[in-house]
Motif scaffolding. Structure first.
Motif, PDB file in Angstrom:
ATOM      1  N   ILE A 123       0.945  -1.252   0.020  1.00 20.02           N
ATOM      2  CA  ILE A 123       0.006  -0.072   0.013  1.00 20.02           C
ATOM      3  C   ILE A 123       1.035   1.127   0.030  1.00 20.02           C
ATOM      4  CG2 ILE A 123      -1.590   1.422   1.299  1.00 20.02           C
ATOM      5  CD1 ILE A 123      -2.803  -1.168   2.226  1.00 20.02           C
ATOM      6  N   TYR A 124       1.871   1.489   0.803  1.00 21.30           N
ATOM      7  CA  TYR A 124       2.512   2.279   0.972  1.00 21.30           C
ATOM      8  C   TYR A 124       3.222   2.679  -0.157  1.00 21.30           C
ATOM      9  CZ  TYR A 124       5.711   6.203   2.889  1.00 21.30           C
ATOM     10  OH  TYR A 124       6.364   7.235   3.116  1.00 21.30           O
ATOM     11  N   ALA A 125       3.878   1.823  -1.082  1.00 25.97           N
ATOM     12  CA  ALA A 125       4.625   1.954  -2.213  1.00 25.97           C
ATOM     13  C   ALA A 125       3.744   2.231  -3.479  1.00 25.97           C
ATOM     14  CB  ALA A 125       5.433   0.682  -2.688  1.00 25.97           C
ATOM     15  N   PHE A 126       2.679   1.714  -3.669  1.00 23.39           N
ATOM     16  CA  PHE A 126       1.699   1.983  -4.783  1.00 23.39           C
ATOM     17  C   PHE A 126       0.709   3.233  -4.590  1.00 23.39           C
ATOM     18  CE2 PHE A 126       3.175  -2.424  -5.943  1.00 23.39           C
ATOM     19  CZ  PHE A 126       2.680  -2.395  -7.282  1.00 23.39           C
ATOM     20  N   ALA A 127       0.657   3.460  -3.352  1.00 30.76           N
ATOM     21  CA  ALA A 127      -0.153   4.826  -2.931  1.00 30.76           C
ATOM     22  C   ALA A 127       0.645   6.152  -3.450  1.00 30.76           C
ATOM     23  CB  ALA A 127      -0.599   4.916  -1.644  1.00 30.76           C
ATOM     24  N   GLN A 128       2.087   5.792  -3.608  1.00 36.70           N
ATOM     25  CA  GLN A 128       2.605   7.109  -4.243  1.00 36.70           C
ATOM     26  C   GLN A 128       2.600   7.344  -5.709  1.00 36.70           C
ATOM     27  OE1 GLN A 128       3.973   8.592  -1.476  1.00 36.70           O
ATOM     28  NE2 GLN A 128       3.329   6.678  -0.370  1.00 36.70           N
ATOM     29  N   ILE A 129       1.885   6.298  -6.482  1.00 35.81           N
ATOM     30  CA  ILE A 129       1.506   6.658  -7.849  1.00 35.81           C
ATOM     31  C   ILE A 129       0.729   7.770  -8.030  1.00 35.81           C
ATOM     32  CG2 ILE A 129       0.891   5.614  -9.877  1.00 35.81           C
ATOM     33  CD1 ILE A 129       1.602   2.744  -8.960  1.00 35.81           C
ATOM     34  N   PRO A 130       1.181   8.620  -8.902  1.00 33.89           N
ATOM     35  CA  PRO A 130       0.175   9.972  -8.960  1.00 33.89           C
ATOM     36  C   PRO A 130      -1.239   9.464  -9.795  1.00 33.89           C
ATOM     37  CG  PRO A 130       2.548  10.464 -10.029  1.00 33.89           C
ATOM     38  CD  PRO A 130       2.368   8.735  -9.622  1.00 33.89           C
ATOM     39  N   ASN A 131      -2.208   9.995  -8.925  1.00 33.47           N
ATOM     40  CA  ASN A 131      -3.740   9.788  -9.729  1.00 33.47           C
ATOM     41  C   ASN A 131      -3.979   8.285  -9.466  1.00 33.47           C
ATOM     42  OD1 ASN A 131      -5.787  10.783 -10.716  1.00 33.47           O
ATOM     43  ND2 ASN A 131      -5.099  10.609 -12.989  1.00 33.47           N
TER      44      ASN A 131
END
Length: 483
Positions: A123-131
Motif C-alpha cells: 500500500i505504501y509504495a503503490f499509493a505514491q503513484i500519482p492519480n
C-alpha cells in the motif's frame, strides 16, 4: 538533482528520476482494540473487541491444509477493438515523461488473514503513484494494522471491505492493477472474481510466500490457478527476498509447461518494509522474537549467560542495566530469580507497540523455525528489524540469503560466536557506535522504501490498463476515503 534509479523489467531498461517524498505530518492515531478477527459491518471491515496477540512470523499464521481441487479457469477474454495494442511482451510502451494520463485503480487483496506487514508495504509504495486510488479487500486484518495504515496519512486509500464479500458489478470500479498479498490464497479462494478481473483486462501482482507449493505436480494447485494469467501475459510474481525468487527459478519453473516458463522474466523482488516512527525512549536492551518453544532456543543457557554479564562486569553500567525482551507467544520458559526483574515477556502487542519495543533495543535475535528460511521461505523478522531500526544478529549466511541487507545494517555473527557472545561484544562498544549502527539500519530501511516506490512507479507506467474505461466508472462513489 533528484536521484536516478535504473530498473530492468521484462527486458526493458527504464531510467527514473525519483523525488523522495517529503514526510507528511503524522495523523493522530486513536488507540483501538487489536484485531484478533474482523466482522463485516455495512460492507466494511471493523475491529472486533478481542484480545490482542503478538504479531507472529508469517510462516506461523496460515493454514497448512492444501487447497481444494480447482475448477478449470477460463482464459482471458479478447480485448475491445478500441483498447490499446500491447507489444509482444504484453505491455504498452512507457508513457512519455512518466506521466499517468488517466486514474489508476488498484485493488489490494489479502484473503488468508495474515501478512499484514506485506500489504502495508504494498500500500505504501503503490499509493505514491500519482492519480492512483487503492481499494482494500481484506479477510481478517489483525494486530490493529489500521493504526499503521493511518499513520501513512494517505488520501487515496479507501476504507477496507471484507474480501469474501467482494463483488464486481457496474457500480464497482474495475481494477487496473491487482495486488495479491497472499497470492496462494487470493487466486484460489476468490477464483470467480479473479477470472472476471482477468477478462476485464486487469494486471496481477502475485506475491509468493510458499515457493515450494507452486510445482506443476503440487496438490495445492496454485500453478493451475495462475496459468490463465501467464498465458494472457498479465502477471508479475513478487518475492519477498532474492533467495525465494532463485528457489522458484531453479526448482519450480522447470516443472511448468514449456510455454509458461518465460513467465520467469517477470519475477521481481519486493522487500516488505514501510516507515514507522521509532520510540523516543532508549534503553540498554536486546530483543528475542518468536515462539517461546525450547526446541528453538536453549533458554537455560541464554539466561545463565545473561546472569553472568552482570556478575562478571560489576564496574560496567551497561552490563548492570541490560534488559531482555522476549517478544512472542507460547509457554514461558523459567527465568532465574536473579534476573527475573530484567527479563520481560511482551505479548498481546499491536503492530505499533511491537515496532516501538523493537526500536528501543540495540539488537534483535531471530528464531528461524527451520533451514527453509534460507532457501524457500522468507522470514518476517529480517524486514521487521529494518522497519524498527534495530540491527538483526546473524551469520554471513543470513546476509548472503537476504541480500537486501548490508553489513552496516545488521550485527554480523562470527562463525564461532553464539548469540550471547555477540550481545557481549556489542556491550563493549560505545553508546555512540551502537546508535550509529541503528541509524544506518533506519537509513537502509528508507533506501529500500524508496526503491519500492520507484519500482511501483515504473511498473505502473508500463502496464497496459484499460484506457477505454476511464471516466466511465466512479472512482470514489460507494467507498469511504476519510477513515
Amino acid at each position: 538533482m533528484s536521484p536516478l534509479l535504473l530498473i530492468r523489467w521484462d527486458g526493458i531498461i527504464v531510467l527514473i528520476e525519483y523525488v523522495v517524498p517529503v514526510e507528511q505530518e503524522k495523523a493522530d492515531i486513536q488507540a483501538t482494540p487489536a484485531l484478533g478477527q474482523s466482522t463485516l459491518v455495512a460492507g466494511t471491515v471493523s475491529a472486533a473487541d478481542t484480545t490482542a496477540v503478538v504479531p507472529s512470523t508469517s510462516e506461523e499464521s496460515e493454514s497448512q491444509q492444501p487447497a481444494q481441487e480447482l475448477a478449470d479457469v477460463e482464459t482471458a477474454e479478447p480485448q475491445p477493438d478500441n483498447a490499446p495494442e500491447p507489444d509482444e511482451s504484453g505491455f504498452l510502451p512507457a508513457v512519455k515523461n512518466g506521466e499517468l494520463p488517466n486514474p489508476m485503480r488498484i485493488f489490494l487483496i489479502e484473503n488468508a488473514g495474515s501478512h499484514e506487514e506485506v500489504f502495508g508495504a504494498l500500500i505504501y509504495a503503490f499509493a505514491q503513484i500519482p492519480n492512483s486510488y487503492i481499494y482494500q479487500y481484506l479477510f481478517r486484518p489483525r494486530f490493529n494494522i489500521f493504526a499503521i495504515l493511518k499513520s501513512f496519512n494517505l488520501k487515496n486509500l479507501a476504507k477496507p471491505r471484507f474480501s469474501v464479500s467482494m463483488k464486481l458489478d457496474e457500480q464497482e470500479p474495475q481494477p487496473d492493477i491487482i495486488l495479491a498479498t497472499t497470492c496462494e490464497f487470493d487466486v484460489t479462494r476468490l477464483q470467480p472474481q479473479m477470472t472476471e478481473m482477468l477478462g476485464n483486462g486487469s494486471y496481477l501482482f502475485c506475491t509468493i510466500h510458499h515457493a515450494d507449493r507452486w510445482h506443476n505436480e503440487s496438490s495445492y494447485k496454485y500453478y493451475n490457478a495462475i496459468k490463465p494469467w501467464i498465458e494472457a501475459k498479465r502477471v508479475t510474481f513478487l518475492f519477498l527476498s532474492g533467495h525465494t525468487k532463485r528457489y522458484v527459478e531453479e526448482t519450480v519453473v522447470p516443472s511448468w509447461e514449456p510455454k509458461h516458463r518465460s513467465a520467469a522474466s517477470k519475477f521481481e523482488v519486493f522487500v516488505p518494509v514501510f516507515p514507522v516512527e521509532p520510540s523516543a525512549k532508549e534503553e540498554m536492551s536486546f530483543s528475542l522474537q518468536g515462539n517461546y518453544e525450547s526446541v528453538r532456543r536453549d533458554y537455560k543457557s541464554i539466561f545463565e549467560r545473561f546472569s553472568a554479564f552482570a556478575q562478571n562486569n560489576p564496574d560496567k553500567p551497561q552490563f548492570q542495566q541490560l534488559r531482555m525482551h522476549l517478544i512472542g507467544h507460547g509457554n514461558h520458559p523459567e527465568v532465574p530469580e536473579v534476573i527475573r526483574d530484567r527479563v520481560e515477556f511482551n505479548e498481546g502487542l499491536e503492530f505499533l507497540e511491537f515496532y516501538k519495543i523493537l526500536s528501543e533495543s540495540f539488537a534483535l535475535l531471530p528464531a528461524f523455525a527451520s533451514d527453509e528460511y534460507y532457501d524457500r521461505k522468507a522470514s518476517s523478522s529480517v524486514p521487521a528489524s529494518l522497519i524498527a531500526g534495530v540491527p538483526i544478529v546473524g551469520k554471513r549466511r543470513l546476509l548472503e540469503t537476504y541480500d537486501y541487507m548490508t553489513e552496516d545494517s545488521m550485527w554480523i555473527q562470527g562463525d564461532e560466536e553464539d548469540d550471547m557472545a555477540v550481545i557481549g561484544r556489542i556491550l563493549e562498544m560505545s553508546e555512540q557506535d551502537i546508535e550509529d549502527q541503528k541509524t544506518r539500519t533506519r537509513k537502509r530501511n528508507r533506501e529500500i522504501i524508496d526503491e519500492n516506490i520507484a519500482k511501483a512507479l515504473s511498473w505502473a507506467r508500463m502496464i497496459e490498463y484499460r484506457q477505454n474505461r476511464t471516466g466511465q466508472e466512479p472512482l470514489k462513489e460507494g467507498w469511504t476515503w476519510e477513515w
